[in-house]
Design a protein around this motif. Structure first.
Motif, PDB file in Angstrom:
ATOM      1  N   ALA A 153       2.185   0.693  -1.022  1.00 22.58           N
ATOM      2  CA  ALA A 153       1.168   1.674  -0.629  1.00 22.58           C
ATOM      3  C   ALA A 153       1.787   2.777   0.229  1.00 22.58           C
ATOM      4  N   PHE A 154       2.909   2.462   0.895  1.00 27.35           N
ATOM      5  CA  PHE A 154       3.570   3.436   1.759  1.00 27.35           C
ATOM      6  C   PHE A 154       4.985   3.689   1.250  1.00 27.35           C
ATOM      7  N   LEU A 237      -1.148   3.326  -8.649  1.00 30.53           N
ATOM      8  CA  LEU A 237      -1.239   1.869  -8.672  1.00 30.53           C
ATOM      9  C   LEU A 237      -0.290   1.340  -7.603  1.00 30.53           C
ATOM     10  N   PHE A 238      -0.833   0.767  -6.544  1.00 35.94           N
ATOM     11  CA  PHE A 238      -0.011   0.350  -5.409  1.00 35.94           C
ATOM     12  C   PHE A 238      -0.409  -1.052  -4.955  1.00 35.94           C
ATOM     13  N   HIS A 239       0.301  -1.551  -3.956  1.00 33.43           N
ATOM     14  CA  HIS A 239       0.048  -2.896  -3.436  1.00 33.43           C
ATOM     15  C   HIS A 239       0.148  -2.873  -1.919  1.00 33.43           C
ATOM     16  N   LEU A 240      -0.797  -3.535  -1.272  1.00 31.01           N
ATOM     17  CA  LEU A 240      -0.810  -3.592   0.188  1.00 31.01           C
ATOM     18  C   LEU A 240      -0.995  -5.034   0.628  1.00 31.01           C
ATOM     19  N   GLU A 241       0.107  -5.740   0.812  1.00 28.64           N
ATOM     20  CA  GLU A 241       0.123  -7.089   1.363  1.00 28.64           C
ATOM     21  C   GLU A 241      -0.922  -8.016   0.756  1.00 28.64           C
ATOM     22  N   GLY A 242      -0.757  -8.277  -0.515  1.00 24.86           N
ATOM     23  CA  GLY A 242      -1.641  -9.214  -1.181  1.00 24.86           C
ATOM     24  C   GLY A 242      -2.814  -8.583  -1.889  1.00 24.86           C
ATOM     25  N   VAL A 243      -3.002  -7.279  -1.722  1.00 24.19           N
ATOM     26  CA  VAL A 243      -4.140  -6.597  -2.339  1.00 24.19           C
ATOM     27  C   VAL A 243      -3.620  -5.460  -3.218  1.00 24.19           C
TER      28      VAL A 243
END
Length: 635
Positions: A153-154, A237-243
């Motif tokens: 996400a970052f 399309l991203f990912h933030l610690e399990g989400v």
């Protein structure tokens, strides 16, 4: 013998060169890059590989020559990590000014500690960093690291030039990514800098910046991010610690944040809900109900920083805040939302960049942004914004921490970019009414009431809670034009309903009026004198900005010492420009009594660099007239 001697010399220089990196010699740095520089980045290469929605690898090689002690901050050998981010490798090598190796630094020699900031209660974030104490200048550090994370996400922003008084020989960014993740980028402030986009394809992006001279920070410059080059990057399309996340628009982003991050966090006990209903009683007006709830929250809770869970982005559960009585900005905002929800007052979590320097959420670049959360309450065509971390702020007051900037409101139907409250220049007032008298020795005695509103309220209200020694130091600095100042009495009134702060003071000073022979001379404007100066800048490079306007008005009664008559006093003065207005007037009531009136209005605005000298001259005229003097003659 001569042959043997020659072999020894050859072996000596071979051994010497093996421990020397001639390319790191400071003699090779162009003089143009040393000018105004405390440090020179010889190379900064960042290689980012995004292999999937849930994996990103970042390698960095940074070669920086530190020219003096002020350049130590440019070493920047630091990495953050947590449960989702690991530092796979980290090391450094130190060379002297000639490129001779001084020291190798392995991972075990780096410091590793919890990333606490003094107000963080607990955190699962850690940092590993190089703490090197040099024995000589200049020296060069070669720093290399590799970090791997599941959080995409970052994506780190690229700042080829990341500080003042730092020059760049070469900076490189390489990014590789799958074509199906919706990679995007936004370039800013590239003009006037040597930056080339070397690669751009559906799966790769590369930039190279070269030979950027050190930049001096100029007074009244806009924000660093508005002046220097940068590249923001993100994924749809991203990912933030399990989400997992999916957002092409702010509306979609807000919906994801609401559904995946905030969902299920505002539950309260039936007992607390009943308590809130009893608190508001029969009140029907939602804003009046919100005031009651906000005051309750301020009295019950306190701010602490908490950085665990989803990168510090998921709030604590409202029930936990209710039970414990503390939380960070997200937790307290969410808790206030839950309390308001229990009395049927709608409100929305709002993400933004908090700070005295205004900084916008980039409205045309959808990505994870912001460092702070506040609460928004709809109020017809207006919005009330609540700062939930303060136990003292008036209801709906934004001060200078969250005012006048683009923020993201998380509404039930998705995200929306809006502007927070703008305090008009004319409303940022300080109104002074007071009096002072001089005796025959020039000793000064005065009283003053200063009423501050608008953004000036935020600047002044903190004085009330200062410790006595800090309060005295504050006023001696505020009235630095008065030597030998004594603060005899202070009293304050904080009208939170009107959002108006009043300072009542009694002060005195010896020898404010200077006696020489049979004459006395003193500065008329004792209480609100502009004593600053605007620095002359030749060949200014940046525009200049006045972030907030101010509007001061003074009316001061002056009693002259007995036995003196006025020899000369300043003429009434008026000055108007695009930057503001200034006016003074002295009214002679009788031989011993004067009324001094002054108004000083400054307009906020972003101005061309070519206008800076005009602004400087305007402020010089204000300063000169604020220092205007009366001359008295002894009868």
């Amino acid at each position: 013998m001569k042959f043997k001697y020659g072999c020894l010399v050859f072996l000596f220089f071979t051994t010497l060169l093996s421990a020397q990196k001639t390319e790191y010699s400071t003699l090779l740095i162009p003089d143009s890059l040393k000018q105004n520089a405390n440090a020179v980045v010889r190379l900064n290469q960042i290689d980012i590989v995004i292999s999937s929605q849930r994996n990103m690898n970042i390698k960095e090689k940074r070669v920086v020559t530190i020219l003096n002690e002020k350049g130590l901050g440019s070493i920047d050998a630091i990495e953050h990590y947590d449960k989702q981010t690991s530092v796979r490798s980290i090391d450094a090598t130190v060379f002297d000014g000639f490129g001779n190796e001084i020291k190798k630094v392995k991972r075990k020699d780096f410091r590793d500690q919890c990333a606490l900031d003094g107000v963080t209660l607990f955190s699962d974030n850690r940092l590993i960093y190089l703490n090197y104490t040099p024995t000589q200048y200049p020296f060069t550090i070669v720093y290399e690291s590799e970090v791997e994370t599941s959080t995409t996400a970052f994506i780190p922003q690229w700042f080829p030039l990341d500080n003042y008084l730092l020059s760049i020989e070469k900076s490189v960014l390489n990014v590789n990514y799958p074509a199906n993740l919706g990679f995007k980028k936004m370039e800013s402030n590239f003009s006037n800098f040597q930056i080339k986009k070397t690669v751009e394809s559906p799966t790769q992006l590369s930039y190279t910046a070269t030979n950027i001279p050190a930049q001096k920070e100029e007074d009244y410059s806009p924000s660093f991010t508005d002046v220097f080059p940068r590249v923001m990057m993100g994924l749809e399309l991203f990912h933030l610690e399990g989400v997992d996340g999916n957002a092409k628009t702010w509306k979609e982003y807000g919906q994801w944040y609401l559904d995946k991050i905030l969902n299920g966090t505002i539950e309260l006990s039936d007992e607390t809900k009943a308590k809130m209903k009893a608190l508001v009683g029969d009140e029907k007006d939602p804003i009046k109900k919100a005031k009651l709830i906000y005051n309750y929250m301020q009295e019950k809770s306190r701010y602490v920083s908490i950085q665990v869970g989803i990168g510090g982005w998921k709030p604590m559960y409202a029930n936990d805040v209710d039970r414990l009585g503390y939380g960070d900005c997200k937790a307290l905002t969410n808790y206030t939302k839950a309390l308001l929800n229990s009395v049927d007052v709608p409100s929305y979590n709002t993400l933004l960049y908090g700070g005295r320097e205004k900084r916008d959420i980039q409205s045309d670049f959808v990505s994870m942004q912001g460092n702070h959360m506040i609460l928004s309450i709809p109020n017809g065509e207006n919005t009330v914004f609540l700062e939930c971390t303060s136990q003292d702020d008036p209801f709906g007051y934004q001060g200078t921490f969250t005012d006048d900037r683009n923020v993201l409101i998380i509404k039930p139907d998705g995200g929306e970019i809006v502007r927070t409250k703008i305090y008009p220049d004319k409303g940022n007032t300080q109104v002074d009414k007071g009096s002072y008298s001089l005796d025959e020795n020039g000793n000064f005695t005065g009283t003053i009431a200063m009423v501050s509103e608008g953004s000036q309220y935020a600047r002044k209200v903190r004085v009330e809670k200062m410790q006595p020694t800090d309060k005295e130091a504050y006023y001696k600095n505020f009235w630095d034009n008065i030597s030998n100042l004594k603060i005899n009495k202070t009293a304050f009134s904080n009208d939170k309903e009107k959002i108006s702060f009043t300072e009542n003071l009694e002060i005195s000073a010896d020898n404010y009026g200077k006696n020489s022979g049979n004459k006395m001379i003193f500065v008329v404007n004792a209480f609100n004198q502009y004593t600053g100066s605007i620095k002359r800048i030749r060949n200014r490079k940046t525009p200049f900005e006045i972030e907030r306007g101010t509007n001061d008005s003074d009316e001061i009664a002056i009693s002259l010492p007995a036995g003196f008559t006025i020899e000369s006093m300043p003429q009434n003065f008026e000055l108007n420009s695009k930057f503001g207005e200034y006016k003074t007037e002295i009214i002679k009531k009788d031989d011993q009594n004067l009324i001094y009136k002054r108004t000083f209005f400054i307009k906020k605005g972003l101005y061309e660099k070519s206008e800076y000298d005009e602004f400087r001259l305007f402020m010089e005229q204000v300063s000169r007239n604020d220092n205007a003097k009366i001359i008295l003659t002894k009868i």
